[in-house]
Every structure is written in C-alpha cells, then in structure tokens.
Scaffold this active site. Structure first.
Site, PDB file in Angstrom:
ATOM      1  CG  ASP A  87      -3.426   3.760  -3.278  1.00 22.89           C
ATOM      2  OD1 ASP A  87      -4.347   3.151  -3.783  1.00 22.89           O
ATOM      3  OD2 ASP A  87      -3.590   4.404  -2.146  1.00 22.89           O
ATOM      4  CD  GLU A  88      -5.306  -0.901  -1.168  1.00 23.19           C
ATOM      5  OE1 GLU A  88      -5.016  -1.651  -0.122  1.00 23.19           O
ATOM      6  OE2 GLU A  88      -6.491  -0.312  -0.905  1.00 23.19           O
ATOM      7  CG  ASP A 102      -2.046   0.985   1.160  1.00 21.01           C
ATOM      8  OD1 ASP A 102      -1.991   1.692   0.094  1.00 21.01           O
ATOM      9  OD2 ASP A 102      -2.756   1.201   2.208  1.00 21.01           O
TER      10      ASP A 102
END
Length: 365
Positions: free
Chosen positions: A112-113, A18
């Site tokens: 983003d993860e 993350d």
C-alpha cells in the site's frame, strides 16, 4: 539544511504515496454494509490480531497489530472481517501500474505504499505536485480508493509530508521551506523516531527539529548509537538514499499462529516441514536460495525466541534445509524446556541467485 547540500538536491523530485487504511478500505469498498462503520481486518477471537483498521475504528484507538480482544474492548461496535490478501495484491498491482505511467523508478515499501522518483518522468511533467494529483485522481477512478501523497526533495521529507494530512491528503515541502519545516516539526513526527526514542529525546529536551539540530554528531552517536548519524542528517534535511526500483529481496519467511498452544515436538516438527516446503517452492520458482536458515517460536507469554544457522554457500537442497531447521527447532525447545508454543515461523535470508555457488553443501553439527 546546508545551502550547498540543498542546491545539489533541488533537482530531486520524490513522491511518497500511501494508500489510506488500505485493507480496510478495500473491504468497505466491496461491501457497502461496511461503509462508514468501524472495521478491522483480522481476527476478533482470543488469539486474533488486527491487521488493519478503518479510520472509523481508529477514532476509538484501534490500531494494527493490536490483539482483537483489546480492539473489541475499545470499540464494542467493531466489525471484524477476514483478510483477502489475493484481492489486496490485485488492487496493489493496479495502483503500481498507474505509478509506472510516470516513472520506472518506483520503490514499493509494501502493498500500500511506495516511493517514486519523478525528477525525469516519462511524460515530461515539470511539476511533481501535478503528477501526485494525477496519480491520486487515477487511483480513485481505477480502484475507488483514496491515497495520500507527500512531495519533496528526498525520501525522508516526502514520507514525513505524507503523514501530515491523512486521509486523502497532499502535502508539498518545497526546497525553500525545508529548513523551516524541519525546525518546527515535533520530534515524534520525524520518520524513524518511534515512541521510546521520542520519549528519550523529550527527556533530553529535544522537542522539535530545531532542538535536534543543536546536538553534535558525537553526542547523538553516544546517546543513540548508529542511529545518531541518521538523526544528525535528517535534522538538516539530508537523506541521500536513492529510490531503488525492483529492490532486492533480502529474506523470505512464513509463520503460523496456532489455534491452541503446542508443546509436542513431533507436532511442531511436522508443521515446520510444511513451512519449509512453502519457502522452498518460493526459492525454486524465483531461483533464489538463502545462506541463512532461521526458526522462530513465540510462547504463550508472547516472548519470541529464534535460532539461525548460516553457511558460506546457499542452501539448495530441501533435505538439508530440513535437517538444519529441525535441529534449530529441537535446540530452541530444549533450551526453553519445551514451552507452550503459540507461533512457529521459518525463514531464509542472505538470498543468493541460483547460478551463484555450488549445488552441494554439507553441514556438520
């Protein structure tokens, strides 16, 4: 965790990565004047919303999805910057390429993860922790950004581990520590347990994982419905969901928050046409068409209303999509007596590839 079940999961090595305050961190990276300052990506106007907040801003209670006015009230020194999604996508691509150096089993959750299954990885590295450390180092060297990572035997535990130490964290929950970890974990820290659910659990005397584990499956189902089975499993560290590479997209949508509220149907219908054009272009490009059409509005009291229409065959003609969506919007406006519309959205779901189903479809209203 059941010993037999644990033994079947020992070979699974799952990493959850993350990025730390991703959008805001990109902005701080690209503009030195923003570094070490409270930054919010989004709008600070009366109608603006925070898309992401830097850690400096979070200290003041600024969070994503918070109205800009409230965020500014909480942090008077807050600096708002406009989002640059094309840049974020580029950086996300760079990060994902690093993941693919180790495994093709990468399941992105957002820009983003992502989850990575490194049980059998390309480099033959036995330690998932070593892989996570290398990924964090390469992400920092390549993008200048920090990431947090969680490592364990399944998705639930890896995701939960990531949130323990942020930013720039690395947390391992090895198989032998799963049971003790879960028993000591505060219930609000469980992935999938939101604020209202945690409050309900607290009222039931469920404060930690060990308390959740004491409840029978029947009682959990009676109190939490379908989620009861999930809570029963995670209390025992059980999560059999695989890491799914190239996950199938189930829906696509577009929406717009207006600068001022609108009641005029002709204006809203014209704007809806633009949203339909955008989604239809995506469908043609990806050869993926929906069997469900949905129109959504949000009024000036932030109440959301939506209407959908489904078909047994995919909608492949823009004129037909427009006919269906236009009627849905008309019905919404009429039923709500033409409210002041703050946001208008359009989407398709139950996606089907172009070679599945006939091209012609007639709908009667």
């Amino acid at each position: 965790m059941n010993a037999n079940h644990l033994s079947s999961q020992v070979t699974k090595k799952i990493i959850h990565v993350d990025m730390d305050a991703f959008y805001a961190s990109v902005e701080q990276r690209d503009d030195p004047k923003l570094r070490n300052k409270p930054v919010a990506v989004g709008g600070g106007s009366d109608r603006g919303v925070v898309a992401a907040a830097s850690y400096e801003a979070r200290k003041y209670g600024v969070k994503s999805a918070m109205p800009g006015v409230i965020a500014k009230r909480k942090c008077p020194s807050l600096i708002f910057v406009k989002p640059r999604f094309e840049i974020y996508k580029q950086v996300s691509h760079e990060i994902r390429e690093i993941f693919y150096e180790y495994t093709d089993l990468v399941e992105p959750l957002s820009l983003d993860e992502a989850f990575l299954d490194v049980t059998q990885n390309k480099l033959g590295i036995l330690s998932a922790t070593k892989i996570a450390k290398e990924i964090k180092r390469k992400v920092k060297e390549t993008t200048g950004l920090t990431a947090s990572a969680g490592i364990s035997v399944n998705k639930f535990l890896a995701k939960t581990a990531t949130d323990i130490h942020k930013p720039d964290g690395l947390t391992l929950i090895p198989p032998e520590n799963v049971t003790s970890f879960i028993e000591k974990l505060p219930i609000e820290k469980f992935f999938g347990v939101g604020k209202s659910t945690s409050e309900k659990m607290h009222r039931m005397g469920i404060l930690y994982g060990k308390d959740l584990k004491q409840l029978s499956l029947e009682r959990l189902k009676s109190n939490f419905g379908k989620q009861g089975q999930y809570f029963y499993n995670i209390a025992r560290g059980i999560d059999e969901r695989p890491v799914v590479a190239d996950r199938i997209r189930k829906s696509v949508s577009a929406e717009r928050t207006f600068e001022k509220d609108h009641r005029q149907e002709s204006y809203l219908q014209d704007f809806l046409t633009g949203l339909i054009d955008k989604i239809f272009e995506w469908s043609k490009k990806n050869e993926n068409f929906g069997r469900t059409v949905t129109v959504k509005i949000k009024d000036n009291q932030f109440r959301i209303y939506s209407k959908s229409h489904s078909s047994t065959l995919p909608f492949k003609e823009k004129e037909l999509i427009h006919k269906v969506a236009s009627q849905l919007l008309n019905d919404l406006l009429y039923e709500k007596k033409y409210p002041a519309v703050r946001l208008l959205g359009f989407g398709i779901s139950t996606l089907t590839k172009a070679n599945e189903g006939d091209l012609q479809l007639t709908i009667d209203f």
